[in-house]
Design a protein around this motif. Structure first.
Motif, PDB file in Angstrom:
ATOM      1  N   ILE A   1       0.816  -1.209   0.000  1.00  0.00           N
ATOM      2  CA  ILE A   1       0.000   0.000   0.000  1.00  0.00           C
ATOM      3  C   ILE A   1       0.854   1.265   0.000  1.00  0.00           C
ATOM      4  O   ILE A   1       0.394   2.335  -0.354  1.00  0.00           O
ATOM      5  CB  ILE A   1      -0.963  -0.036   1.210  1.00  0.00           C
ATOM      6  N   LYS A   2       2.134   1.123   0.372  1.00  0.00           N
ATOM      7  CA  LYS A   2       3.014   2.300   0.459  1.00  0.00           C
ATOM      8  C   LYS A   2       3.148   2.977  -0.892  1.00  0.00           C
ATOM      9  O   LYS A   2       3.046   2.344  -1.924  1.00  0.00           O
ATOM     10  CB  LYS A   2       4.389   1.887   0.971  1.00  0.00           C
ATOM     11  N   GLY A   3       3.412   4.277  -0.866  1.00  0.00           N
ATOM     12  CA  GLY A   3       3.623   5.005  -2.109  1.00  0.00           C
ATOM     13  C   GLY A   3       2.373   5.746  -2.548  1.00  0.00           C
ATOM     14  O   GLY A   3       1.602   6.211  -1.718  1.00  0.00           O
ATOM     15  N   THR A   4       2.196   5.805  -3.862  1.00  0.00           N
ATOM     16  CA  THR A   4       1.130   6.657  -4.398  1.00  0.00           C
ATOM     17  C   THR A   4      -0.245   6.239  -3.906  1.00  0.00           C
ATOM     18  O   THR A   4      -1.091   7.088  -3.637  1.00  0.00           O
ATOM     19  CB  THR A   4       1.154   6.614  -5.924  1.00  0.00           C
ATOM     20  N   ALA A   5      -0.479   4.927  -3.819  1.00  0.00           N
ATOM     21  CA  ALA A   5      -1.804   4.471  -3.416  1.00  0.00           C
ATOM     22  C   ALA A   5      -2.175   5.047  -2.054  1.00  0.00           C
ATOM     23  O   ALA A   5      -3.267   5.600  -1.867  1.00  0.00           O
ATOM     24  CB  ALA A   5      -1.851   2.948  -3.384  1.00  0.00           C
ATOM     25  N   MET A   6      -1.249   4.964  -1.104  1.00  0.00           N
ATOM     26  CA  MET A   6      -1.559   5.471   0.226  1.00  0.00           C
ATOM     27  C   MET A   6      -1.716   6.987   0.213  1.00  0.00           C
ATOM     28  O   MET A   6      -2.615   7.530   0.862  1.00  0.00           O
ATOM     29  CB  MET A   6      -0.469   5.074   1.219  1.00  0.00           C
ATOM     30  N   ASN A   7      -0.867   7.657  -0.571  1.00  0.00           N
ATOM     31  CA  ASN A   7      -0.973   9.113  -0.632  1.00  0.00           C
ATOM     32  C   ASN A   7      -2.330   9.546  -1.160  1.00  0.00           C
ATOM     33  O   ASN A   7      -2.912  10.519  -0.691  1.00  0.00           O
ATOM     34  CB  ASN A   7       0.113   9.687  -1.539  1.00  0.00           C
ATOM     35  N   LEU A   8      -2.815   8.812  -2.163  1.00  0.00           N
ATOM     36  CA  LEU A   8      -4.108   9.176  -2.728  1.00  0.00           C
ATOM     37  C   LEU A   8      -5.220   8.961  -1.717  1.00  0.00           C
ATOM     38  O   LEU A   8      -6.160   9.753  -1.629  1.00  0.00           O
ATOM     39  CB  LEU A   8      -4.379   8.366  -3.993  1.00  0.00           C
ATOM     40  N   ILE A   9      -5.119   7.880  -0.945  1.00  0.00           N
ATOM     41  CA  ILE A   9      -6.168   7.623   0.042  1.00  0.00           C
ATOM     42  C   ILE A   9      -6.119   8.684   1.139  1.00  0.00           C
ATOM     43  O   ILE A   9      -7.161   9.206   1.567  1.00  0.00           O
ATOM     44  CB  ILE A   9      -6.047   6.190   0.584  1.00  0.00           C
ATOM     45  N   ILE A  10      -4.902   9.068   1.553  1.00  0.00           N
ATOM     46  CA  ILE A  10      -4.774  10.159   2.530  1.00  0.00           C
ATOM     47  C   ILE A  10      -5.400  11.430   1.960  1.00  0.00           C
ATOM     48  O   ILE A  10      -6.162  12.136   2.628  1.00  0.00           O
ATOM     49  CB  ILE A  10      -3.289  10.424   2.871  1.00  0.00           C
ATOM     50  N   ALA A  11      -5.092  11.714   0.673  1.00  0.00           N
ATOM     51  CA  ALA A  11      -5.646  12.915   0.042  1.00  0.00           C
ATOM     52  C   ALA A  11      -7.166  12.850   0.007  1.00  0.00           C
ATOM     53  O   ALA A  11      -7.842  13.872   0.190  1.00  0.00           O
ATOM     54  CB  ALA A  11      -5.090  13.071  -1.375  1.00  0.00           C
ATOM     55  N   GLY A  12      -7.710  11.648  -0.225  1.00  0.00           N
ATOM     56  CA  GLY A  12      -9.157  11.494  -0.238  1.00  0.00           C
ATOM     57  C   GLY A  12      -9.776  11.858   1.095  1.00  0.00           C
ATOM     58  O   GLY A  12     -10.784  12.560   1.164  1.00  0.00           O
ATOM     59  N   ILE A  13      -9.131  11.394   2.185  1.00  0.00           N
ATOM     60  CA  ILE A  13      -9.657  11.697   3.513  1.00  0.00           C
ATOM     61  C   ILE A  13      -9.555  13.197   3.802  1.00  0.00           C
ATOM     62  O   ILE A  13     -10.472  13.824   4.334  1.00  0.00           O
ATOM     63  CB  ILE A  13      -8.911  10.855   4.575  1.00  0.00           C
ATOM     64  N   LEU A  14      -8.416  13.773   3.375  1.00  0.00           N
ATOM     65  CA  LEU A  14      -8.208  15.213   3.552  1.00  0.00           C
ATOM     66  C   LEU A  14      -9.286  15.998   2.798  1.00  0.00           C
ATOM     67  O   LEU A  14      -9.843  16.978   3.300  1.00  0.00           O
ATOM     68  CB  LEU A  14      -6.826  15.570   3.004  1.00  0.00           C
ATOM     69  N   SER A  15      -9.555  15.535   1.571  1.00  0.00           N
ATOM     70  CA  SER A  15     -10.560  16.201   0.746  1.00  0.00           C
ATOM     71  C   SER A  15     -11.942  16.103   1.387  1.00  0.00           C
ATOM     72  O   SER A  15     -12.736  17.046   1.343  1.00  0.00           O
ATOM     73  CB  SER A  15     -10.533  15.567  -0.637  1.00  0.00           C
ATOM     74  N   MET A  16     -12.197  14.939   1.990  1.00  0.00           N
ATOM     75  CA  MET A  16     -13.480  14.758   2.680  1.00  0.00           C
ATOM     76  C   MET A  16     -13.607  15.741   3.838  1.00  0.00           C
ATOM     77  O   MET A  16     -14.661  16.336   4.065  1.00  0.00           O
ATOM     78  CB  MET A  16     -13.571  13.331   3.205  1.00  0.00           C
ATOM     79  N   ALA A  17     -12.473  15.939   4.550  1.00  0.00           N
ATOM     80  CA  ALA A  17     -12.494  16.879   5.668  1.00  0.00           C
ATOM     81  C   ALA A  17     -12.770  18.292   5.157  1.00  0.00           C
ATOM     82  O   ALA A  17     -13.518  19.050   5.779  1.00  0.00           O
ATOM     83  CB  ALA A  17     -11.164  16.835   6.404  1.00  0.00           C
ATOM     84  N   PHE A  18     -12.179  18.634   3.998  1.00  0.00           N
ATOM     85  CA  PHE A  18     -12.372  19.979   3.463  1.00  0.00           C
ATOM     86  C   PHE A  18     -13.795  20.201   2.983  1.00  0.00           C
ATOM     87  O   PHE A  18     -14.239  21.327   2.870  1.00  0.00           O
ATOM     88  CB  PHE A  18     -11.377  20.254   2.324  1.00  0.00           C
ATOM     89  N   MET A  19     -14.495  19.092   2.654  1.00  0.00           N
ATOM     90  CA  MET A  19     -15.892  19.245   2.242  1.00  0.00           C
ATOM     91  C   MET A  19     -16.727  19.850   3.360  1.00  0.00           C
ATOM     92  O   MET A  19     -17.762  20.466   3.112  1.00  0.00           O
ATOM     93  CB  MET A  19     -16.480  17.898   1.853  1.00  0.00           C
ATOM     94  N   GLY A  20     -16.275  19.664   4.592  1.00  0.00           N
ATOM     95  CA  GLY A  20     -16.995  20.218   5.721  1.00  0.00           C
ATOM     96  C   GLY A  20     -17.089  21.729   5.674  1.00  0.00           C
ATOM     97  O   GLY A  20     -18.010  22.323   6.226  1.00  0.00           O
TER      98      GLY A  20
END
Lengths: 216, 192
Positions: free
Chosen positions: B165-184
């Motif tokens: 999971i390390k590398g781009t895949a994890m970064n994208l998932i982190i970005a997804g969660i971050l983006s979800m937080a920003f939707m707030g």
């Protein structure tokens, strides 16, 4: 035979899967995530990119001996920008609804690093036919990735594919998938899947090698 | 005044360029291993964004009225030359800052957030001041997203994550969660 025949099939084929611009090189991310909320948008974006990449590769490759080395990047960018403008106006005339939805992302094809990357890495050093084949292969791979992403997001987030409802009325759409976070999550999981396939294949090859060594 | 504030907050948080519009993802994923470099790149981008918005306004007002079909080509040429010019200027005025920014400065040309900014602010019909405020908001928003991402990646670098999971895949998932937080933040202004 001293001159090596270029392997046309290989150059065409590599962009589709083995060197897929999205899943392997992670290039051109902005349009990949921004316009894949429905399969239709993804497809239109794919076709637009396909056109720009192929024509730009053709032109850059035919002019490769005329373009001075120092200003090559600017030349590529201007060539790409010209064709993107063509695509932008054509789409506006032919598919106004989709053009409105894609909005600023059509002009943004100019800064898609995948296109510039192909010009710099391939079209500027290779003859015309093989450059065009390479461009078509890469663009098809890009289109394929966009379509997969768009389809997954539309099916999960809207319960539909290309606007046709797939499930009954009791389907509860997973709205987050068509919103920005869904793009990141879907691509992350798809990359993971891709990585997993690759590793499984490597393991299989290793296993078969071992078996072969044993029987010998 | 409240209109300007709205433009600023909207570009900074609600319609964050990286997390809501997916612009500038290449540096977002590529240059976010370390907090300090991420911060510097963010500031350099902010700087170029401000200059670009001024240039875009001039082009739109004085030149492109006569030839709107040249918009894209002229924008990209202006951005490329602005980055080149800023690079020379910084090298002359402050060699220390130039060394600190390093390779990131020329790379800003291909950052789609810059061209996106010019196109968005043209499409929205912003005037000079509005465009400037929009550019500052967008640039700070870009910096914010980059710094948050770099912080998260620094934290997770030592975490026991499966190799796969390390590398781009994890970064994208982190970005997804971050983006979800920003939707707030989307509810921030709807009440008023």
């Amino acid at each position: 035979m001293p001159t090596k025949q270029p392997d046309y099939y290989k150059e065409f084929n590599k962009g589709l899967w083995k060197e897929n611009p999205v899943f392997v090189h992670v290039l051109g991310m902005c349009p990949v995530l921004a316009v894949t909320n429905t399969a239709m948008n993804a497809l239109v974006m794919g076709v637009a990119t396909f056109f720009v990449l192929t024509v730009a590769s053709f032109l850059v490759s035919s002019l490769r001996n005329l373009i001075p080395h120092q200003v090559r990047i600017s030349t590529y960018v201007i060539i790409i920008a010209t064709f993107v403008t063509v695509v932008d106006f054509s789409l506006q005339a032919l598919l106004p609804a989709v053009h409105k939805e894609l909005g600023a992302f059509i002009p943004l094809i100019v800064v898609n690093c995948m296109i510039l990357g192909r010009q710099e890495a391939f079209a500027s050093r290779n003859p015309v036919i093989i450059s065009v084949l390479d461009a078509i292969g890469t663009a098809l791979g890009f289109m394929l990735a966009l379509f997969i992403l768009g389809a997954v997001r539309e099916i999960l987030g809207d319960g539909a594919l290309l606007g046709i409802k797939l499930f009954g009325p009791q389907f509860e759409p997973w709205v987050i998938m068509v919103l920005p976070p869904g793009g990141f999550l879907t691509l992350g999981l798809l990359l993971l899947l891709f990585q997993w396939f690759k590793e499984q294949k490597e393991r299989l090859v290793e296993h078969l090698d071992k078996l072969e060594a044993k029987t010998l | 005044m409240s209109n300007l504030l709205w433009i600023f907050v909207s570009a900074l948080l609600i319609n964050n360029f990286v997390l809501a519009y997916f612009l500038g993802l290449c540096p977002f994923l590529g240059v976010s291993q370390r907090l300090d470099t991420a911060f510097r790149l963010g500031l350099a981008t902010l700087f170029v964004m401000i200059i670009t918005s001024i240039c875009a306004w001039f082009l739109n007002t004085f030149i492109l009225v006569h030839a709107p079909y040249l918009r894209l080509i002229s924008f990209i040429v202006v951005i490329a030359s602005t980055v080149q010019f800023v690079e020379m200027l910084i090298r002359k005025l402050s060699p220390a800052l130039f060394r600190a920014l390093g390779i990131f400065l020329p790379l800003i040309t291909t950052n789609c957030a810059i061209l996106g900014l010019a196109i968005f602010s043209t499409n929205k019909g912003y005037g000079f001041i509005e465009g400037l405020v929009y550019a500052i908001g967008a640039g700070l928003g870009f910096t914010l997203a980059l710094v948050l991402m770099a912080g998260l990646r620094e934290e997770s670098a030592l975490a026991p994550v499966p190799q796969l999971i390390k590398g781009t895949a994890m970064n994208l998932i982190i970005a997804g969660i971050l983006s979800m937080a920003f939707m707030g933040f989307a509810g921030l202004f709807s009440a008023s």
